[in-house]
Write a protein that holds these residues in place. Structure first.
Motif, PDB file in Angstrom:
ATOM      1  N   GLU A 220       0.851  -1.192   0.000  1.00 23.37           N
ATOM      2  CA  GLU A 220       0.000   0.000   0.000  1.00 23.37           C
ATOM      3  C   GLU A 220       0.885   1.239   0.000  1.00 23.37           C
ATOM      4  N   PRO A 221       0.438   2.353  -0.581  1.00 21.34           N
ATOM      5  CA  PRO A 221       1.311   3.522  -0.715  1.00 21.34           C
ATOM      6  C   PRO A 221       1.455   4.377   0.543  1.00 21.34           C
ATOM      7  N   THR A 222       0.610   4.172   1.549  1.00 25.26           N
ATOM      8  CA  THR A 222       0.675   4.995   2.760  1.00 25.26           C
ATOM      9  C   THR A 222       0.623   4.100   3.991  1.00 25.26           C
ATOM     10  N   LEU A 223       1.119   4.647   5.114  1.00 27.38           N
ATOM     11  CA  LEU A 223       1.092   3.884   6.367  1.00 27.38           C
ATOM     12  C   LEU A 223      -0.335   3.596   6.822  1.00 27.38           C
ATOM     13  N   PRO A 224      -1.262   4.564   6.802  1.00 24.80           N
ATOM     14  CA  PRO A 224      -2.636   4.233   7.212  1.00 24.80           C
ATOM     15  C   PRO A 224      -3.245   3.112   6.378  1.00 24.80           C
ATOM     16  N   ALA A 225      -2.998   3.129   5.066  1.00 22.96           N
ATOM     17  CA  ALA A 225      -3.546   2.082   4.202  1.00 22.96           C
ATOM     18  C   ALA A 225      -2.909   0.732   4.507  1.00 22.96           C
TER      19      ALA A 225
ATOM     20  N   GLY B 118      -0.883  -1.111  15.898  1.00 19.44           N
ATOM     21  CA  GLY B 118       0.194  -0.162  16.123  1.00 19.44           C
ATOM     22  C   GLY B 118       1.417  -0.470  15.287  1.00 19.44           C
ATOM     23  N   VAL B 119       2.177   0.571  14.968  1.00 19.69           N
ATOM     24  CA  VAL B 119       3.452   0.456  14.258  1.00 19.69           C
ATOM     25  C   VAL B 119       4.481   1.281  15.008  1.00 19.69           C
ATOM     26  N   VAL B 120       5.617   0.672  15.288  1.00 27.14           N
ATOM     27  CA  VAL B 120       6.742   1.370  15.895  1.00 27.14           C
ATOM     28  C   VAL B 120       7.795   1.539  14.813  1.00 27.14           C
TER      29      VAL B 120
ATOM     30  N   GLU C 224      -3.839   3.124  15.558  1.00 29.10           N
ATOM     31  CA  GLU C 224      -4.759   2.732  14.483  1.00 29.10           C
ATOM     32  C   GLU C 224      -4.973   3.883  13.502  1.00 29.10           C
ATOM     33  N   HIS C 225      -5.107   3.509  12.240  1.00 25.72           N
ATOM     34  CA  HIS C 225      -5.268   4.438  11.131  1.00 25.72           C
ATOM     35  C   HIS C 225      -4.024   5.312  10.923  1.00 25.72           C
ATOM     36  N   GLY C 226      -2.893   4.892  11.478  1.00 26.73           N
ATOM     37  CA  GLY C 226      -1.638   5.614  11.272  1.00 26.73           C
ATOM     38  C   GLY C 226      -1.472   6.839  12.139  1.00 26.73           C
TER      39      GLY C 226
ATOM     40  N   MET D  60      -1.671  -0.216   7.413  1.00 23.00           N
ATOM     41  CA  MET D  60      -2.200  -0.691   8.690  1.00 23.00           C
ATOM     42  C   MET D  60      -3.616  -1.231   8.531  1.00 23.00           C
ATOM     43  N   ALA D  61      -4.420  -0.584   7.713  1.00 25.46           N
ATOM     44  CA  ALA D  61      -5.778  -1.060   7.490  1.00 25.46           C
ATOM     45  C   ALA D  61      -5.774  -2.405   6.774  1.00 25.46           C
ATOM     46  N   ARG D  62      -4.890  -2.549   5.800  1.00 30.06           N
ATOM     47  CA  ARG D  62      -4.843  -3.799   5.021  1.00 30.06           C
ATOM     48  C   ARG D  62      -4.562  -5.004   5.919  1.00 30.06           C
TER      49      ARG D  62
END
Length: 294
Positions: A181-186, A195-197, A210-212, A188-190
């Motif tokens: 996916e081209p963005t972090l929110p996308a 959470g992302v560290v 959530e949702h970046g 994470m949703a996929r």
């Protein structure tokens, strides 16, 4: 508090001036033990070799229980040749080690489950780790480590689908954004990530919910007495997991984790030779403020 379950490789890092115990999960587990965070470590070593004895001796020094470390009569303890180059390092991770043949862990009362991608390079350990993670009732924390042999979109996707949280660096994030996916929110949703560290080297680190959404950041910490960066990321992860397990404030935990990682860059290998030197870090972790859940 249910123990953090740590799954993956335990091995010996072979520097030009000596051998030290290593392997990202083993580094994380030893840090957690000396930081007084309940932990259960599952790995596999050679049944009778010197490298395996070195690992068991190190576990004992750091107060890490070894009942989850399996013994293998057919495969040797893992080895990594570390080649230092201009302040950085390159790894040669030797193939078909005992940790490639980890067997699925029996059911235990566990909290957070930590697993990585490197220990999934062989079908046997890959199946065992995934079966154990799937059965885990607690949050699942993936330490993505895109090294040659485990840097494929397929392995990344399969691991991300098992995870609730993921830790990665900027290069690894770039690979995931190019693959999926081209963005972090996308992204994470996929993969339904909570959470992302994101570690950013000298620029510090960031925690995304959530949702970046950016939850917390911590600046980079200089290490004037730099020796090597081996294990710095593992130290960061251990402190972060400790804060999560203890219910500590995410921002304060992130800043302490960053300082802990910088300290590790000032010692040879992934942890100090004397665990007693980590007592101030244990005290600092347990003194962190509680998370505000309002």
């Amino acid at each position: 508090m249910a123990p953090i379950l740590v799954l993956g490789e335990a091995l010996v890092d072979e520097f030009h001036d000596g051998h030290v115990a290593g392997g990202a999960p083993f580094n994380v587990a030893r840090s957690l033990a000396v930081l007084a965070v309940p932990v259960r470590f599952v790995s596999r070593i050679g049944a009778k070799d010197a490298a395996g004895r070195l690992l068991l001796d190190s576990a004992a020094r750091f107060g890490l229980a070894v009942d989850g470390i399996q013994r293998d009569a057919a495969h040797a303890t893992g080895r990594v040749s570390v080649r230092e180059e201009a302040g950085s390092h390159r790894f040669e991770i030797h193939a078909d080690a005992a940790w490639d043949h980890i067997e699925a862990s029996a059911g235990h009362d566990t909290g957070i489950v930590y697993f990585g991608s490197l220990a999934q390079r062989h079908a046997a350990s890959r199946a065992a780790i995934r079966a154990t993670v799937k059965r885990a009732p607690g949050p699942r924390f993936l330490d993505l480590n895109l090294r040659p042999g485990t840097d494929t979109p397929e392995l990344a996707a399969e691991s991300l689908m098992l995870a609730d949280w993921v830790k990665l660096n900027e290069d690894e994030l770039g690979s995931l954004l190019a693959w999926f996916e081209p963005t972090l929110p996308a992204l994470m949703a996929r993969f339904a990530l909570q959470g992302v560290v994101l570690t950013r080297g000298a620029a510090g680190c960031a925690l995304h919910g959530e949702h970046g959404r950016l939850l917390a950041e911590a600046p980079g910490v200089a290490q004037p007495g730099f020796v090597d960066s081996v294990g710095a990321g593992d130290a960061f992860t251990a402190m972060l997991l400790g804060g999560m397990a203890l219910g500590r404030d995410p921002g304060a935990t992130l800043r302490l984790a960053n300082r802990y990682a910088a300290m590790i860059c000032g010692v040879r290998g992934p942890l100090p030779a004397d665990p007693a030197t980590l007592a101030p870090w244990r005290e600092a972790l347990h003194a962190l403020p509680a998370e505000d859940r309002a």
